[in-house]
Design a protein around this motif. Structure first.
Motif, PDB file in Angstrom:
ATOM      1  N   ARG A 285       0.755  -1.145  -0.571  1.00  0.00           N
ATOM      2  CA  ARG A 285      -0.054   0.028  -0.048  1.00  0.00           C
ATOM      3  C   ARG A 285       0.736   1.762   0.209  1.00  0.00           C
ATOM      4  NH1 ARG A 285      -2.934  -4.076   1.617  1.00  0.00           N
ATOM      5  NH2 ARG A 285      -1.263  -3.998   2.898  1.00  0.00           N
ATOM      6  N   THR A 286       1.691   1.674   1.213  1.00  0.00           N
ATOM      7  CA  THR A 286       2.357   2.700   0.681  1.00  0.00           C
ATOM      8  C   THR A 286       3.266   2.955  -0.207  1.00  0.00           C
ATOM      9  OG1 THR A 286       3.234   2.138   2.976  1.00  0.00           O
ATOM     10  CG2 THR A 286       4.411   3.767   2.610  1.00  0.00           C
TER      11      THR A 286
ATOM     12  N   PRO B  76      -3.757  -0.471   9.433  1.00  0.00           N
ATOM     13  CA  PRO B  76      -3.420  -0.277   8.384  1.00  0.00           C
ATOM     14  C   PRO B  76      -2.700  -1.110   7.200  1.00  0.00           C
ATOM     15  CG  PRO B  76      -1.808  -0.991  10.095  1.00  0.00           C
ATOM     16  CD  PRO B  76      -3.075  -0.552  10.690  1.00  0.00           C
ATOM     17  N   LEU B  77      -3.285  -2.176   7.509  1.00  0.00           N
ATOM     18  CA  LEU B  77      -2.884  -3.503   6.645  1.00  0.00           C
ATOM     19  C   LEU B  77      -1.198  -3.672   6.602  1.00  0.00           C
ATOM     20  CD1 LEU B  77      -5.791  -2.753   4.276  1.00  0.00           C
ATOM     21  CD2 LEU B  77      -6.036  -4.309   6.620  1.00  0.00           C
ATOM     22  N   PRO B  78      -0.439  -4.706   6.496  1.00  0.00           N
ATOM     23  CA  PRO B  78      -1.338  -5.465   5.784  1.00  0.00           C
ATOM     24  C   PRO B  78      -1.801  -6.942   7.011  1.00  0.00           C
ATOM     25  CG  PRO B  78       0.676  -6.539   5.896  1.00  0.00           C
ATOM     26  CD  PRO B  78       0.877  -4.724   5.742  1.00  0.00           C
TER      27      PRO B  78
ATOM     28  N   GLN C 292       4.573  -7.706  14.401  1.00  0.00           N
ATOM     29  CA  GLN C 292       5.401  -7.170  13.485  1.00  0.00           C
ATOM     30  C   GLN C 292       6.623  -8.225  13.795  1.00  0.00           C
ATOM     31  OE1 GLN C 292       5.704  -3.723  11.587  1.00  0.00           O
ATOM     32  NE2 GLN C 292       3.491  -4.141  12.172  1.00  0.00           N
TER      33      GLN C 292
ATOM     34  N   ARG D  89       4.953   0.544  13.908  1.00  0.00           N
ATOM     35  CA  ARG D  89       5.429   1.918  14.087  1.00  0.00           C
ATOM     36  C   ARG D  89       4.524   2.819  13.548  1.00  0.00           C
ATOM     37  NH1 ARG D  89       9.004   0.425   8.541  1.00  0.00           N
ATOM     38  NH2 ARG D  89       7.366  -0.152   7.613  1.00  0.00           N
TER      39      ARG D  89
ATOM     40  N   HIS E  75       5.755   6.566  11.989  1.00  0.00           N
ATOM     41  CA  HIS E  75       5.406   5.852  10.240  1.00  0.00           C
ATOM     42  C   HIS E  75       4.379   6.926  10.275  1.00  0.00           C
ATOM     43  CE1 HIS E  75       3.549   4.199   6.480  1.00  0.00           C
ATOM     44  NE2 HIS E  75       3.832   3.270   6.412  1.00  0.00           N
TER      45      HIS E  75
ATOM     46  N   ARG F 207      -0.706  -5.820  13.498  1.00  0.00           N
ATOM     47  CA  ARG F 207      -0.145  -7.201  13.014  1.00  0.00           C
ATOM     48  C   ARG F 207       0.634  -7.420  13.997  1.00  0.00           C
ATOM     49  NH1 ARG F 207       4.606  -8.620   9.562  1.00  0.00           N
ATOM     50  NH2 ARG F 207       4.258  -6.033   9.385  1.00  0.00           N
TER      51      ARG F 207
ATOM     52  N   GLN G 202       1.585   7.190   6.961  1.00  0.00           N
ATOM     53  CA  GLN G 202       0.323   6.033   7.576  1.00  0.00           C
ATOM     54  C   GLN G 202      -0.388   6.858   8.531  1.00  0.00           C
ATOM     55  OE1 GLN G 202      -0.770   3.243   6.561  1.00  0.00           O
ATOM     56  NE2 GLN G 202      -2.429   3.711   7.846  1.00  0.00           N
TER      57      GLN G 202
ATOM     58  N   ARG H  97      11.198   3.605   2.670  1.00  0.00           N
ATOM     59  CA  ARG H  97      11.041   2.945   3.505  1.00  0.00           C
ATOM     60  C   ARG H  97      12.170   2.023   3.559  1.00  0.00           C
ATOM     61  NH1 ARG H  97       6.190  -0.759   4.352  1.00  0.00           N
ATOM     62  NH2 ARG H  97       5.163   0.916   5.002  1.00  0.00           N
TER      63      ARG H  97
HETATM   64  C1  NCD Z   1       2.419  -1.198   7.845  1.00  0.00           C
HETATM   65  C2  NCD Z   1       3.962  -0.679   8.298  1.00  0.00           C
HETATM   66  O1  NCD Z   1       4.666  -1.159   7.469  1.00  0.00           O
HETATM   67  O2  NCD Z   1       4.134  -0.339   9.607  1.00  0.00           O
HETATM   68  N1  NCD Z   1       2.044  -1.275   7.341  1.00  0.00           N
HETATM   69  C3  NCD Z   1       1.594  -0.247   5.796  1.00  0.00           C
HETATM   70  O3  NCD Z   1       2.732   1.016   5.740  1.00  0.00           O
HETATM   71  N2  NCD Z   1      -0.193   0.127   5.505  1.00  0.00           N
HETATM   72  C4  NCD Z   1       2.202  -1.502   9.498  1.00  0.00           C
HETATM   73  C5  NCD Z   1       2.365  -3.033   8.806  1.00  0.00           C
HETATM   74  O4  NCD Z   1       3.593  -4.060   8.647  1.00  0.00           O
HETATM   75  O5  NCD Z   1       2.124  -4.357  10.017  1.00  0.00           O
END
Ligand code: NCD
Length: 304
Positions: free
Chosen positions: A51-52, A263-265, A227, A162, A129, A225, A132, A101
């Motif tokens: 997504r990002t 925030p997904l995934p 991590q 984050r 983040h 999620r 987000q 990132r």
């Molecule tokens: C998050 C991230 O990368 O921190 N995802 C995102 O950017 N949408 C959350 C995650 O990875 O669990």
């Protein structure tokens, strides 16, 4: 030149302006489709993303700009031993703005010290983040119609997540925000956030293990999620990964107007049966991420 490394780099007014702009983009996308003609965004992703990265790229394309970049450290000269500082100096010759990132906390800050173009932190390790958080705040603003007077439950991996760290940091600036921090004891939020952010701003919060006991108090439930990539020990991850699973049974106790975010995934922490619940906002949230990033790119490139 302004970079976005930490959500604190933006004032409350600047965040509000971005939200207003994103809402206008949603309403009138045609007014923005050529704003970035001739501009280039580089996405430098040293860590996985769907997504990002893609929402940043879609954002720039929908503004009429171009994108370039890489989606893993393996496909860049990092694998040959190049430093972040050197990579950034060079990419500044090729792009007008950089979203980056990195698995190391602080890497985007280091990059910003060497960069000749604006840097956006698209996630640094288990630290921050900020984009987000902008996504999350646009979501809350649209779905709840306000950014104050809210009880926000954050559930899951509050230690390494984050997105949670940046969201708490931004939301303490709003009026009458309460947090319910729901996690196993191994994954509670870092001490510095309690001291420097929650306590310093006199924020009301509780820490609990139980989602069931508190779900009825919440305006927002922000699931996260566990991590996996930040754990030192696989056994710990396996023990904790399914600690919370939000399902329709648990949601029976929740408010009718609860807004469920993530925030997904997602892995297992929200059962797929919840996807059809009208309170599920997480897929819309991913869509809003594109619009707020369009607003952010315009603002950072000073295009109006
Ligand atoms: C998050 C991230 O990368 O921190 N995802 C995102 O950017 N949408 C959350 C995650 O990875 O669990």
């Amino acid at each position: 030149m302004k970079h976005l490394i930490d959500i604190k780099d933006l004032s409350t007014d600047e965040i509000d302006d971005l939200i207003v702009l994103a809402k206008d983009i949603i309403k009138n996308p045609e007014n923005y489709s050529t704003k970035c003609n001739g501009k280039k965004l580089a996405t430098l992703f040293f860590e996985p993303s769907t997504r990002t990265r893609l929402s940043f790229e879609a954002a720039m394309l929908e503004l009429g700009g171009h994108v370039l970049g890489f989606s893993s450290a393996d496909s860049s000269s990092t694998s040959k031993g190049e430093s972040v500082a050197d990579t950034i100096r060079v990419v500044g010759y090729y792009a007008d703005i950089i979203a980056m990132r990195h698995p190391k906390e602080g890497a985007p800050l280091v990059a910003s010290l060497k960069s000749t173009v604006p840097i956006i932190n698209a996630g640094d390790g288990g630290h921050n983040h900020p984009t987000q958080t902008l996504t999350d705040m646009l979501t809350i603003s649209i779905e709840k119609g306000k950014l104050d007077n809210l009880t926000i439950g954050l559930c899951g991996d509050l230690k390494f997540g984050r997105t949670v760290h940046s969201l708490i940091t931004a939301m303490v600036q709003r009026k009458n925000i309460k947090f319910v921090l729901i996690s196993p004891k191994e994954l509670v939020i870092p001490e510095y956030l309690k001291k420097e952010v929650l306590d310093k701003n006199n924020i009301e919060y509780i820490e609990t293990r139980s989602l069931e006991e508190h779900i009825n108090e919440l305006d927002i439930l922000y699931m996260t999620r566990v991590q996996k990539e930040r754990f030192f020990n696989e056994a710990d991850y396996l023990r904790l990964k399914d600690y919370y699973i939000l399902d329709e049974e648990k949601l029976k106790k929740a408010r009718k107007d609860l807004c469920i975010m993530h925030p997904l995934p997602r892995v297992n922490e929200i059962s797929t049966e919840v996807d059809d619940d009208p309170r599920a906002c997480y897929f819309k949230q991913a869509l809003y991420g594109k619009y707020i990033r369009m607003a952010l790119i315009l603002q950072m490139l000073e295009i109006r």
